[in-house]
Design a protein around this motif. Structure first.
Motif, PDB file in Angstrom:
ATOM      1  N   LEU A   5      19.784 -43.532 137.423  1.00 35.68           N
ATOM      2  CA  LEU A   5      18.649 -44.042 136.559  1.00 35.68           C
ATOM      3  C   LEU A   5      17.646 -44.083 137.436  1.00 35.68           C
ATOM      4  O   LEU A   5      16.311 -43.597 136.977  1.00 35.68           O
ATOM      5  CB  LEU A   5      18.937 -45.582 136.012  1.00 35.68           C
ATOM      6  N   ALA A   6      17.694 -44.055 138.758  1.00 33.94           N
ATOM      7  CA  ALA A   6      16.707 -44.019 139.738  1.00 33.94           C
ATOM      8  C   ALA A   6      16.076 -42.497 139.648  1.00 33.94           C
ATOM      9  O   ALA A   6      14.921 -42.467 139.647  1.00 33.94           O
ATOM     10  CB  ALA A   6      17.197 -44.632 141.037  1.00 33.94           C
ATOM     11  N   ARG A  56       2.249 -37.151 127.914  1.00 36.03           N
ATOM     12  CA  ARG A  56       2.298 -37.960 129.054  1.00 36.03           C
ATOM     13  C   ARG A  56       2.809 -39.527 128.478  1.00 36.03           C
ATOM     14  O   ARG A  56       3.516 -40.297 129.331  1.00 36.03           O
ATOM     15  CB  ARG A  56       0.849 -38.153 129.433  1.00 36.03           C
ATOM     16  N   ILE A  57       2.375 -40.028 127.233  1.00 33.65           N
ATOM     17  CA  ILE A  57       2.548 -41.067 126.973  1.00 33.65           C
ATOM     18  C   ILE A  57       4.132 -41.267 126.762  1.00 33.65           C
ATOM     19  O   ILE A  57       4.656 -42.407 127.086  1.00 33.65           O
ATOM     20  CB  ILE A  57       1.816 -41.478 125.549  1.00 33.65           C
ATOM     21  N   GLY A  58       4.733 -40.515 126.089  1.00 33.46           N
ATOM     22  CA  GLY A  58       6.313 -40.292 125.921  1.00 33.46           C
ATOM     23  C   GLY A  58       6.934 -40.385 127.406  1.00 33.46           C
ATOM     24  O   GLY A  58       8.025 -41.124 127.525  1.00 33.46           O
ATOM     25  N   PHE A  59       6.524 -39.783 128.376  1.00 30.29           N
ATOM     26  CA  PHE A  59       7.147 -39.714 129.425  1.00 30.29           C
ATOM     27  C   PHE A  59       7.053 -41.228 130.224  1.00 30.29           C
ATOM     28  O   PHE A  59       7.812 -41.661 130.686  1.00 30.29           O
ATOM     29  CB  PHE A  59       6.634 -38.686 130.563  1.00 30.29           C
ATOM     30  N   GLN A  60       5.931 -41.844 129.979  1.00 29.75           N
ATOM     31  CA  GLN A  60       5.439 -43.170 130.685  1.00 29.75           C
ATOM     32  C   GLN A  60       6.285 -44.300 129.952  1.00 29.75           C
ATOM     33  O   GLN A  60       6.994 -44.985 130.526  1.00 29.75           O
ATOM     34  CB  GLN A  60       4.064 -43.684 130.236  1.00 29.75           C
ATOM     35  N   ALA A  61       6.502 -43.883 128.452  1.00 28.89           N
ATOM     36  CA  ALA A  61       7.605 -44.861 127.786  1.00 28.89           C
ATOM     37  C   ALA A  61       8.863 -44.807 128.435  1.00 28.89           C
ATOM     38  O   ALA A  61       9.589 -45.754 128.336  1.00 28.89           O
ATOM     39  CB  ALA A  61       7.602 -44.722 126.405  1.00 28.89           C
ATOM     40  N   ALA A  62       9.191 -43.348 128.396  1.00 27.75           N
ATOM     41  CA  ALA A  62      10.722 -43.318 129.176  1.00 27.75           C
ATOM     42  C   ALA A  62      11.003 -44.072 130.481  1.00 27.75           C
ATOM     43  O   ALA A  62      11.880 -44.683 130.744  1.00 27.75           O
ATOM     44  CB  ALA A  62      11.010 -41.819 128.961  1.00 27.75           C
ATOM     45  N   ALA A  63       9.935 -43.962 131.363  1.00 26.85           N
ATOM     46  CA  ALA A  63      10.087 -44.272 132.519  1.00 26.85           C
ATOM     47  C   ALA A  63       9.938 -46.002 132.621  1.00 26.85           C
ATOM     48  O   ALA A  63      10.819 -46.540 133.338  1.00 26.85           O
ATOM     49  CB  ALA A  63       8.632 -44.040 133.552  1.00 26.85           C
ATOM     50  N   VAL A  64       9.160 -46.654 131.482  1.00 24.67           N
ATOM     51  CA  VAL A  64       9.320 -48.024 131.364  1.00 24.67           C
ATOM     52  C   VAL A  64      10.750 -48.467 130.909  1.00 24.67           C
ATOM     53  O   VAL A  64      11.027 -49.630 131.357  1.00 24.67           O
ATOM     54  CB  VAL A  64       8.127 -48.455 130.346  1.00 24.67           C
ATOM     55  N   VAL A  65      11.008 -47.868 129.738  1.00 26.57           N
ATOM     56  CA  VAL A  65      12.488 -48.146 129.576  1.00 26.57           C
ATOM     57  C   VAL A  65      13.454 -47.995 130.699  1.00 26.57           C
ATOM     58  O   VAL A  65      14.286 -48.912 130.499  1.00 26.57           O
ATOM     59  CB  VAL A  65      12.794 -47.145 128.236  1.00 26.57           C
ATOM     60  N   ILE A  66      13.372 -46.947 131.512  1.00 25.41           N
ATOM     61  CA  ILE A  66      14.427 -47.202 132.598  1.00 25.41           C
ATOM     62  C   ILE A  66      14.054 -48.062 133.514  1.00 25.41           C
ATOM     63  O   ILE A  66      15.306 -48.606 133.828  1.00 25.41           O
ATOM     64  CB  ILE A  66      14.176 -45.612 133.071  1.00 25.41           C
ATOM     65  N   LEU A  69      15.611 -50.934 132.032  1.00 24.40           N
ATOM     66  CA  LEU A  69      17.352 -50.883 132.066  1.00 24.40           C
ATOM     67  C   LEU A  69      17.769 -51.179 133.604  1.00 24.40           C
ATOM     68  O   LEU A  69      18.714 -51.915 133.700  1.00 24.40           O
ATOM     69  CB  LEU A  69      17.694 -49.817 131.929  1.00 24.40           C
ATOM     70  N   LEU A  70      17.248 -50.776 134.666  1.00 23.73           N
ATOM     71  CA  LEU A  70      17.334 -51.036 136.009  1.00 23.73           C
ATOM     72  C   LEU A  70      17.271 -52.534 136.362  1.00 23.73           C
ATOM     73  O   LEU A  70      18.127 -53.060 137.092  1.00 23.73           O
ATOM     74  CB  LEU A  70      16.334 -50.368 136.951  1.00 23.73           C
ATOM     75  N   LEU A  71      16.267 -53.232 135.634  1.00 26.70           N
ATOM     76  CA  LEU A  71      15.902 -54.767 136.211  1.00 26.70           C
ATOM     77  C   LEU A  71      17.140 -55.355 135.332  1.00 26.70           C
ATOM     78  O   LEU A  71      17.458 -56.564 136.010  1.00 26.70           O
ATOM     79  CB  LEU A  71      14.597 -55.155 135.556  1.00 26.70           C
ATOM     80  N   LEU A  72      17.429 -54.825 134.057  1.00 23.73           N
ATOM     81  CA  LEU A  72      18.549 -55.570 133.518  1.00 23.73           C
ATOM     82  C   LEU A  72      20.128 -55.538 134.169  1.00 23.73           C
ATOM     83  O   LEU A  72      20.931 -56.514 134.066  1.00 23.73           O
ATOM     84  CB  LEU A  72      18.866 -55.123 132.022  1.00 23.73           C
TER      85      LEU A  72
END
Length: 75
Positions: A5-6, A56-66, A69-72
């Motif tokens: 994930l990182a 860019r918005i799609g890539f940012q959204a994917a990064a936020v989701v990851i 997930l990492l925090l969870l």
């Protein structure tokens, strides 16, 4: 799992940066003639700028989701 994930997060962060830079470069290459032309509809550069913004918005959204997930997974 966390390492995967990182790495994926780094990929999406770089992809976001590349999309941002490509959009800015396209914006800077827009000529005055292109802006003042009486053509109907969006110009080629406008469409490319829009495409880069959506990417860019799609890539940012994917990064936020990851990140979420990492925090969870850290809990």
């Amino acid at each position: 799992m966390n390492i995967f994930l990182a790495i994926l997060l780094i990929f999406f962060m770089i992809a976001t940066l590349v999309a941002l830079i490509r959009g800015i470069v396209t914006f800077l290459r827009t000529t005055e003639e292109e802006l003042k032309s009486g053509a109907t509809g969006p110009s080629l550069s406008s469409r490319k700028q829009n495409k880069m913004m959506i990417a860019r918005i799609g890539f940012q959204a994917a990064a936020v989701v990851i990140v979420v997930l990492l925090l969870l997974l850290k809990r």
